[in-house]
Enzyme design. Sequence first.
Site: not given
Ligand code: ADP
Ligand code: AMP
Length: 216
Positions: A15, A90, A130, A163, A174
């Site tokens: 995302k 969420r 990541r 992270r 999660r």
């Molecule tokens: P989210 O925001 O949904 O948690 P991220 O955009 O942070 O996901 O992506 C999670 C990890 O996967 C990151 O390390 C990113 O570089 C990698 N990633 C994202 N999209 C792809 C893809 N299509 N193929 C392989 N790796 C990906």
């Molecule tokens: P993310 O960066 O989206 O993976 O979010 C990291 C953490 O932030 C999550 O595991 C939750 O603890 C908190 N968080 C992010 N977005 C929300 C949401 N919409 N509602 C509740 N907690 C959230």
Amino acid sequence: MAELIVLLGPPGAGKGTQAKVLSQKLGLAHISSGDLFRDHLQRKTELGTLAQGYMQRGELVPDDVTIRMIRERMREEDCRKGAILDGFPRTLPQAEALDKFLADSKLGIVRKAPYIKVDPQVLVNRLSGRWSCRAGGHVYHEKFNPPKSAGICDLDGSELYQREDDKAETVANRIRVYFEQTAPLIEYYRRKNVLAEIDGARPIEDVTRDLLASVG
Ligand code: ADP
Ligand code: AMP
């Protein structure tokens, strides 16, 4: 009226990665609730202190404070044309609160809710590799999308870090929380006729292409 794109999908679906590209290509603000919480945490605000424990455990921060934070963010100037919501809503109460806020404020409508679909076993590998950028929330992966120089963001030169909540134990929680509390939003947006299912298990550029086509 501004147009909102709500990105759905489990943690690690891509995302944040896609939101950065879409926001640039479409000229929309990128609102990441996770980035907002991390910023509060870093600045040691009251909200950051409240959110910290939930985030460390991989649980959701309570709806009321999350909704308030997003409402404030959406009133900012850069959201006038619209925004990409990444990580919010969420829960069902968050989605309902968003609809009510949009109806009351006339700030915009949810135009599309693309659901980036990725199997759970792929997510663990994505999250364990990541690396996130401190300054701008840009994301990399040590294998799938590496930065040009290890540890440094290509786009703004800031430090990359892993992270805390990407540790295997927290990731498992999660993902569980996602299936229990967030997955029902897929049906919520399907019923509103704005859902688009996107296969997220393909290279980043291919996913971007499908996303652009779905919101076009
Ligand atoms: P989210 O925001 O949904 O948690 P991220 O955009 O942070 O996901 O992506 C999670 C990890 O996967 C990151 O390390 C990113 O570089 C990698 N990633 C994202 N999209 C792809 C893809 N299509 N193929 C392989 N790796 C990906
Ligand atoms: P993310 O960066 O989206 O993976 O979010 C990291 C953490 O932030 C999550 O595991 C939750 O603890 C908190 N968080 C992010 N977005 C929300 C949401 N919409 N509602 C509740 N907690 C959230």
